[in-house]
Design an enzyme around this catalytic site. Structure first.
Site, PDB file in Angstrom:
ATOM      1  N   HIS A   8      11.723   5.596 -14.174  1.00  0.00           N
ATOM      2  CA  HIS A   8      10.570   6.477 -14.361  1.00  0.00           C
ATOM      3  C   HIS A   8       9.272   5.738 -14.038  1.00  0.00           C
ATOM      4  O   HIS A   8       8.946   4.739 -14.687  1.00  0.00           O
ATOM      5  CB  HIS A   8      10.557   6.959 -15.818  1.00  0.00           C
ATOM      6  N   ARG A   9       8.580   6.203 -13.010  1.00  0.00           N
ATOM      7  CA  ARG A   9       7.369   5.528 -12.518  1.00  0.00           C
ATOM      8  C   ARG A   9       7.673   4.062 -12.200  1.00  0.00           C
ATOM      9  O   ARG A   9       6.827   3.191 -12.342  1.00  0.00           O
ATOM     10  CB  ARG A   9       6.218   5.664 -13.519  1.00  0.00           C
ATOM     11  N   GLU A  35      11.336   7.273  -9.716  1.00  0.00           N
ATOM     12  CA  GLU A  35      10.549   8.496  -9.836  1.00  0.00           C
ATOM     13  C   GLU A  35       9.093   8.100  -9.740  1.00  0.00           C
ATOM     14  O   GLU A  35       8.682   7.068 -10.281  1.00  0.00           O
ATOM     15  CB  GLU A  35      10.846   9.170 -11.184  1.00  0.00           C
ATOM     16  N   ASP A  37       4.763   9.788  -9.015  1.00  0.00           N
ATOM     17  CA  ASP A  37       3.892  10.961  -9.080  1.00  0.00           C
ATOM     18  C   ASP A  37       2.823  10.861  -8.002  1.00  0.00           C
ATOM     19  O   ASP A  37       2.296   9.771  -7.745  1.00  0.00           O
ATOM     20  CB  ASP A  37       3.196  11.020 -10.438  1.00  0.00           C
ATOM     21  N   HIS A  50      -0.074   8.921 -11.837  1.00  0.00           N
ATOM     22  CA  HIS A  50       0.406  10.038 -12.657  1.00  0.00           C
ATOM     23  C   HIS A  50      -0.695  11.015 -13.040  1.00  0.00           C
ATOM     24  O   HIS A  50      -0.572  12.223 -12.863  1.00  0.00           O
ATOM     25  CB  HIS A  50       1.074   9.522 -13.931  1.00  0.00           C
ATOM     26  N   GLU A 112       7.211  13.494  -7.473  1.00  0.00           N
ATOM     27  CA  GLU A 112       6.727  14.609  -8.286  1.00  0.00           C
ATOM     28  C   GLU A 112       5.331  15.025  -7.844  1.00  0.00           C
ATOM     29  O   GLU A 112       4.391  14.230  -7.872  1.00  0.00           O
ATOM     30  CB  GLU A 112       6.714  14.244  -9.769  1.00  0.00           C
ATOM     31  N   LYS A 114       1.917  16.492  -8.560  1.00  0.00           N
ATOM     32  CA  LYS A 114       1.058  16.733  -9.717  1.00  0.00           C
ATOM     33  C   LYS A 114       0.021  17.789  -9.334  1.00  0.00           C
ATOM     34  O   LYS A 114      -1.160  17.507  -9.146  1.00  0.00           O
ATOM     35  CB  LYS A 114       0.388  15.434 -10.165  1.00  0.00           C
ATOM     36  N   ASP A 232      12.283   4.899 -18.568  1.00  0.00           N
ATOM     37  CA  ASP A 232      11.309   3.814 -18.405  1.00  0.00           C
ATOM     38  C   ASP A 232      11.988   2.447 -18.390  1.00  0.00           C
ATOM     39  O   ASP A 232      11.349   1.444 -18.063  1.00  0.00           O
ATOM     40  CB  ASP A 232      10.308   3.819 -19.575  1.00  0.00           C
TER      41      ASP A 232
END
Length: 242
Positions: A8-9, A35, A37, A50, A112, A114, A232
């Site tokens: 995640h990120r 992943e 954003d 993000h 993703e 945003k 994470d």
């Protein structure tokens, strides 16, 4: 099928989120994918961050909106967030920088959009063109809480992998995903159970819950047979898979 691990990120639990150092750490510890954003700058460049503003994750002095800065202005900011003392200054990467790096590995990439608060004109078209230019279509999942963005992506591409993001309980999410002509669901992990996972997968809809950082919960969703988990802490999750 083995449950895949998406950082995640990047590896946001141990490194500055949505930075190259974080993505490289996720790769190093054995994640199957990352992943990230995306937002868009004032001069139309897609950047990886993000929040819609620079306040939380950078040292930007006036804490303004990403859309109001040029790429040159954003590149002067430090995105090391709460890890500055450990890793020093980190730039906000462009999506193109991430894709350049991706040529050196086989990681899957969940991008993703945003677009929930800011309607970035042309961001879907630009992203899909970049994916095609880099030949990455088979390694990309596009997701968003703004499902209009996903519908637009499907209109632009009949083959790109799409997944709906959602935070609240959704009735028969596999049916909703199919109605939008998407391939997967990315639910907040507390909104689903084994029955939803089973029925979604039976209907050809991938299930990748987020953000799972507890080892017990990781085991639970791996046992459910989720397509992937988003965490994470990819190092912890990858060790459980092994």
């Amino acid at each position: 099928m083995k449950t895949k691990i998406f950082g995640h990120r990047g590896s946001a639990g141990t490194h500055p989120e949505n930075t190259m150092i974080s993505f490289k750490e996720a790769a190093r510890v054995g994640a199957d994918g990352i992943e990230l954003d995306i937002q868009m700058t004032k001069d139309g460049v897609i950047v990886v961050i993000h929040d819609e503003t620079v306040k939380r994750t950078t040292n930007g002095k006036d804490k303004g909106w990403v859309k109001d800065y040029t790429l040159k202005q954003l590149k002067k900011m430090d995105a090391s967030y709460k890890f500055k003392d450990q890793y020093g200054i980190c730039e906000i990467p462009t999506l193109e920088e991430v894709f350049d790096w991706a040529k050196s590995n086989q990681l899957l990439i969940n991008v993703e959009f945003k677009t929930g608060l800011v309607a970035y004109k042309g961001i879907e078209e630009k992203t899909l063109k970049m994916i095609n230019d880099y030949g990455l279509e088979d390694r990309i999942v596009l997701s968003s809480f703004n499902h209009y963005s996903l519908v637009k992506c499907r209109q632009l591409s009949s083959t790109i992998d799409l997944a709906i993001l959602y935070m609240e309980g959704l009735y028969e999410p596999w049916d909703y995903a199919k109605r939008l002509h998407t391939n997967g669901i990315h639910p907040y992990h507390q909104t689903i159970n084994k029955e939803i996972v089973d029925e979604s997968i039976r209907n050809g809809i991938a299930v990748r819950p987020f953000t799972i950082n507890d080892e017990k919960k990781m085991k639970e969703f791996i046992d459910y047979g989720c397509s992937a988990i988003i965490t994470d802490h990819p190092k912890m999750a990858a060790a459980l898979i092994k």
